[in-house]
Design a protein around this motif. Structure first.
Motif, PDB file in Angstrom:
ATOM      1  N   TYR A  17       0.833  -1.201   0.000  1.00  0.00           N
ATOM      2  CA  TYR A  17       0.000   0.000   0.000  1.00  0.00           C
ATOM      3  C   TYR A  17       0.873   1.259   0.000  1.00  0.00           C
ATOM      4  N   PHE A  18       1.909   1.263   0.848  1.00  0.00           N
ATOM      5  CA  PHE A  18       2.801   2.408   0.983  1.00  0.00           C
ATOM      6  C   PHE A  18       3.514   2.732  -0.334  1.00  0.00           C
ATOM      7  N   LEU A  19       3.941   1.684  -1.060  1.00  0.00           N
ATOM      8  CA  LEU A  19       4.674   1.886  -2.315  1.00  0.00           C
ATOM      9  C   LEU A  19       3.756   2.044  -3.526  1.00  0.00           C
ATOM     10  N   GLY A  20       2.461   1.863  -3.325  1.00  0.00           N
ATOM     11  CA  GLY A  20       1.516   2.055  -4.421  1.00  0.00           C
ATOM     12  C   GLY A  20       1.404   0.861  -5.358  1.00  0.00           C
ATOM     13  N   HIS A  21       1.860  -0.317  -4.925  1.00  0.00           N
ATOM     14  CA  HIS A  21       1.710  -1.520  -5.745  1.00  0.00           C
ATOM     15  C   HIS A  21       0.295  -2.062  -5.580  1.00  0.00           C
ATOM     16  N   THR A  22      -0.198  -2.727  -6.592  1.00  0.00           N
ATOM     17  CA  THR A  22      -1.543  -3.284  -6.516  1.00  0.00           C
ATOM     18  C   THR A  22      -1.541  -4.755  -6.142  1.00  0.00           C
ATOM     19  N   ASP A  23      -0.410  -5.432  -6.285  1.00  0.00           N
ATOM     20  CA  ASP A  23      -0.364  -6.870  -6.088  1.00  0.00           C
ATOM     21  C   ASP A  23       0.759  -7.240  -5.114  1.00  0.00           C
ATOM     22  N   THR A  24       0.416  -7.928  -4.030  1.00  0.00           N
ATOM     23  CA  THR A  24       1.396  -8.304  -3.012  1.00  0.00           C
ATOM     24  C   THR A  24       2.410  -9.307  -3.560  1.00  0.00           C
ATOM     25  N   GLU A  25       1.967 -10.246  -4.375  1.00  0.00           N
ATOM     26  CA  GLU A  25       2.875 -11.242  -4.932  1.00  0.00           C
ATOM     27  C   GLU A  25       3.935 -10.574  -5.815  1.00  0.00           C
ATOM     28  N   GLU A 126       8.305 -20.683   1.548  1.00  0.00           N
ATOM     29  CA  GLU A 126       7.613 -20.259   0.333  1.00  0.00           C
ATOM     30  C   GLU A 126       6.276 -19.608   0.681  1.00  0.00           C
ATOM     31  N   PRO A 127       6.103 -18.361   0.289  1.00  0.00           N
ATOM     32  CA  PRO A 127       4.794 -17.725   0.496  1.00  0.00           C
ATOM     33  C   PRO A 127       3.829 -18.096  -0.622  1.00  0.00           C
ATOM     34  N   GLN A 128       2.577 -18.258  -0.265  1.00  0.00           N
ATOM     35  CA  GLN A 128       1.507 -18.433  -1.254  1.00  0.00           C
ATOM     36  C   GLN A 128       0.600 -17.228  -1.092  1.00  0.00           C
ATOM     37  N   PHE A 129       0.280 -16.615  -2.206  1.00  0.00           N
ATOM     38  CA  PHE A 129      -0.500 -15.379  -2.171  1.00  0.00           C
ATOM     39  C   PHE A 129      -1.939 -15.674  -2.536  1.00  0.00           C
TER      40      PHE A 129
END
Length: 157
Positions: A17-25, A126-129
């Motif tokens: 959110y802070f960096l303005g990205h739309t996708d966490t993955e 390993e993260p799963q989004f």
């Protein structure tokens, strides 16, 4: 990098959110491309250690087997330093136990062993989004962590 180091995986939503990205993955892949391997393994080792205590990472049972073999013990129970101090404090005060090495040194050794397992590629975090809808109908990013343990001939290495 400092935010990721301090907040780890749980802070990715805020950082996104802070960096303005739309996708966490996408943000995770961006971070892992620019963060040096040693830094990332340090974050992973700390998160795995916390995950063993919080029991919120899948497949940690195999890591427990590896740690039991490395430490030569029959069981591994992870507690926060505060929990361990509270659990042992009365026995320490009464002179029933002595902690050599100190509790903090044991914690450092455990984290070091997990770091080494990461470095040797015996384990990976390993993260799963996932995207889920909350009660208000808003799409919320969720991160689910899984510990991958390399096995040879069905034996944890």
């Amino acid at each position: 990098m400092a935010f990721f180091w301090g907040s780890g995986y749980e802070g990715l939503g805020t950082l996104r959110y802070f960096l303005g990205h739309t996708d966490t993955e996408h943000l995770y892949h961006y971070i892992t491309e620019i963060v040096p391997g040693t830094v990332l393994r340090g974050v992973q080792a700390q998160r795995i250690l916390y995950g063993l205590s919080a029991d919120d990472i899948e497949s940690t049972d195999k890591l427990r087997i590896i740690l039991k073999n490395r430490f030569g013990v029959s069981d591994v129970e992870i507690r926060t330093l505060q929990e361990a101090v509270e659990f042992l404090e009365e026995d320490f005060i009464n002179g029933h136990i002595d902690t050599i090495p100190s509790i903090s040194e044991l914690k450092e050794r455990l984290e070091s062993n997990i770091f080494q397992l990461l470095e040797e590629d015996f384990i990976r975090l390993e993260p799963q989004f996932l995207k889920v809808e909350n009660e208000q109908g808003e799409v919320v990013d969720k991160i689910h962590l899984t510990l991958i343990v390399r096995e040879i001939n069905n034996v944890c290495v």
